[in-house]
Design a protein around this motif. Structure first.
Motif, mmCIF file in Angstrom:
data_model
loop_
_atom_site.group_PDB
_atom_site.id
_atom_site.type_symbol
_atom_site.label_atom_id
_atom_site.label_comp_id
_atom_site.label_asym_id
_atom_site.label_seq_id
_atom_site.Cartn_x
_atom_site.Cartn_y
_atom_site.Cartn_z
ATOM 1 N N LEU A 177 -5.388 -21.767 -8.091
ATOM 2 C CA LEU A 177 -5.132 -21.074 -9.290
ATOM 3 C C LEU A 177 -4.502 -19.605 -9.017
ATOM 4 C CD1 LEU A 177 -8.647 -21.864 -10.516
ATOM 5 C CD2 LEU A 177 -6.431 -22.864 -11.095
ATOM 6 N N SER A 178 -3.980 -19.202 -10.105
ATOM 7 C CA SER A 178 -3.178 -17.886 -10.043
ATOM 8 C C SER A 178 -3.983 -16.757 -10.719
ATOM 9 C CB SER A 178 -1.785 -17.821 -10.671
ATOM 10 O OG SER A 178 -0.974 -18.780 -9.928
ATOM 11 N N GLY A 179 -3.914 -15.766 -10.031
ATOM 12 C CA GLY A 179 -4.388 -14.381 -10.359
ATOM 13 C C GLY A 179 -3.357 -13.580 -11.171
ATOM 14 N N GLN A 180 -3.689 -12.419 -11.492
ATOM 15 C CA GLN A 180 -2.802 -11.420 -12.247
ATOM 16 C C GLN A 180 -2.382 -10.313 -11.316
ATOM 17 O OE1 GLN A 180 -3.552 -9.952 -16.098
ATOM 18 N NE2 GLN A 180 -4.029 -8.082 -14.984
ATOM 19 N N ASN A 181 -1.158 -10.242 -11.022
ATOM 20 C CA ASN A 181 -0.309 -9.075 -10.114
ATOM 21 C C ASN A 181 -0.229 -7.917 -11.088
ATOM 22 O OD1 ASN A 181 1.881 -9.152 -11.991
ATOM 23 N ND2 ASN A 181 2.831 -10.715 -10.628
ATOM 24 N N ASP A 182 0.160 -6.804 -10.691
ATOM 25 C CA ASP A 182 0.249 -5.343 -11.247
ATOM 26 C C ASP A 182 1.196 -5.268 -12.401
ATOM 27 O OD1 ASP A 182 -2.014 -4.505 -10.302
ATOM 28 O OD2 ASP A 182 -1.029 -3.182 -8.753
ATOM 29 N N TRP A 183 1.927 -6.499 -12.327
ATOM 30 C CA TRP A 183 3.031 -6.506 -13.743
ATOM 31 C C TRP A 183 2.111 -7.135 -14.968
ATOM 32 C CZ3 TRP A 183 5.193 -7.703 -8.773
ATOM 33 C CH2 TRP A 183 6.381 -6.572 -8.448
ATOM 34 N N LYS A 184 1.076 -7.257 -14.577
ATOM 35 C CA LYS A 184 0.169 -8.164 -15.745
ATOM 36 C C LYS A 184 0.421 -9.489 -16.133
ATOM 37 C CE LYS A 184 -2.067 -4.121 -16.059
ATOM 38 N NZ LYS A 184 -2.919 -3.737 -15.200
ATOM 39 N N ARG A 185 0.919 -10.254 -14.946
ATOM 40 C CA ARG A 185 1.536 -11.609 -15.161
ATOM 41 C C ARG A 185 1.024 -12.371 -13.935
ATOM 42 N NH1 ARG A 185 6.988 -9.273 -14.140
ATOM 43 N NH2 ARG A 185 7.595 -10.042 -12.199
ATOM 44 N N THR A 186 0.973 -13.526 -14.015
ATOM 45 C CA THR A 186 0.481 -14.519 -13.072
ATOM 46 C C THR A 186 1.857 -14.788 -12.175
ATOM 47 O OG1 THR A 186 0.818 -16.634 -14.305
ATOM 48 C CG2 THR A 186 -1.363 -15.426 -14.164
ATOM 49 N N PRO B 298 0.918 -1.292 0.041
ATOM 50 C CA PRO B 298 0.044 -0.168 -0.256
ATOM 51 C C PRO B 298 0.788 1.434 -0.049
ATOM 52 C CG PRO B 298 0.227 -0.810 2.146
ATOM 53 C CD PRO B 298 0.857 -2.004 1.214
ATOM 54 N N ASP B 299 2.021 1.121 0.013
ATOM 55 C CA ASP B 299 3.121 2.456 -0.151
ATOM 56 C C ASP B 299 3.519 2.883 -1.402
ATOM 57 O OD1 ASP B 299 2.789 2.200 2.872
ATOM 58 O OD2 ASP B 299 4.372 0.865 3.041
ATOM 59 N N ALA B 300 3.097 2.280 -2.338
ATOM 60 C CA ALA B 300 3.592 2.637 -3.878
ATOM 61 C C ALA B 300 3.188 4.003 -4.134
ATOM 62 C CB ALA B 300 3.007 1.585 -4.681
ATOM 63 N N MET C 70 -1.023 4.631 -4.650
ATOM 64 C CA MET C 70 -1.816 3.370 -4.970
ATOM 65 C C MET C 70 -1.315 2.163 -4.266
ATOM 66 S SD MET C 70 0.423 2.355 -8.587
ATOM 67 C CE MET C 70 -0.432 1.005 -8.581
ATOM 68 N N THR C 71 -1.998 1.059 -4.284
ATOM 69 C CA THR C 71 -1.404 -0.276 -3.658
ATOM 70 C C THR C 71 -1.138 -1.272 -4.904
ATOM 71 O OG1 THR C 71 -3.292 -0.060 -1.894
ATOM 72 C CG2 THR C 71 -2.460 -2.064 -2.282
ATOM 73 N N TRP C 72 0.212 -1.659 -4.725
ATOM 74 C CA TRP C 72 0.477 -2.463 -5.934
ATOM 75 C C TRP C 72 0.305 -3.937 -5.434
ATOM 76 C CZ3 TRP C 72 2.248 -1.102 -10.494
ATOM 77 C CH2 TRP C 72 2.961 -1.947 -11.399
#
Length: 155
Positions: free
Chosen positions: A88-97, A50-52, A60-62
């Motif tokens: 299962l994996s979701g998507q992180n903020d790098w737009k990858r799992t 939450p410190d980004a 923002m929260t990364w």
């Protein structure tokens, strides 16, 4: 007893070792949990910062890691794991799992490892973002646990 989570790599509110960050091998830290609430059918895990981008002026929260449908019998994730016991994996903020470790541009950041015990296996959400997973979990959370680590780049 409430759901508990810990890591053998770092203590709550202590520094995350560099091997779990962009300055190291960037692999996920080992995590384990205990005392899930009665009725737990699956677990979900969200790791975010939450410190980004700057802890003195966060904007923002990364999101670093999103996992869901971790089976109720799984109570740990080993270092660098890519197997979530059928989860299962979701998507992180790098737009990858998958896991993306701490890599703060400035200052010391906090990284929240949030584990949720759910009363259901969620339908296949494809590759959900943190937000869409949180919406899907609404009304299914039996308990939660949190572990916070910190990190500041050394170079």
């Amino acid at each position: 007893m409430p759901l508990k989570m810990r890591s053998t790599a770092f203590e709550h509110m202590e520094a995350i070792p560099a091997r779990f960050t962009c300055e190291g091998r960037d692999v996920s830290p080992p995590l384990d949990w205990s005392d899930p609430p009665e009725g737990t059918v699956s677990f979900a895990l969200i790791v975010d910062d939450p410190d980004a981008p700057d802890p003195r002026a966060p904007k923002m929260t990364w999101v670093h890691w999103v996992l869901y449908n971790i089976p109720k019998g799984v109570h740990s994730l080993s270092q660098g794991t890519r197997d979530f016991g059928g989860g299962l994996s979701g998507q992180n903020d790098w737009k990858r799992t998958g896991y993306g470790g701490p890599c703060p541009p400035i200052g010391k950041h906090r990284y929240f490892f949030k584990l949720y015990a759910l009363d259901a296996v969620l339908h296949d959400l494809a590759t959900p973002t943190k937000s869409s997973l949180e919406k899907a979990m609404k009304g299914h959370i039996l308990g939660s646990a949190q572990l916070i680590g910190t990190y500041e780049k050394t170079r």
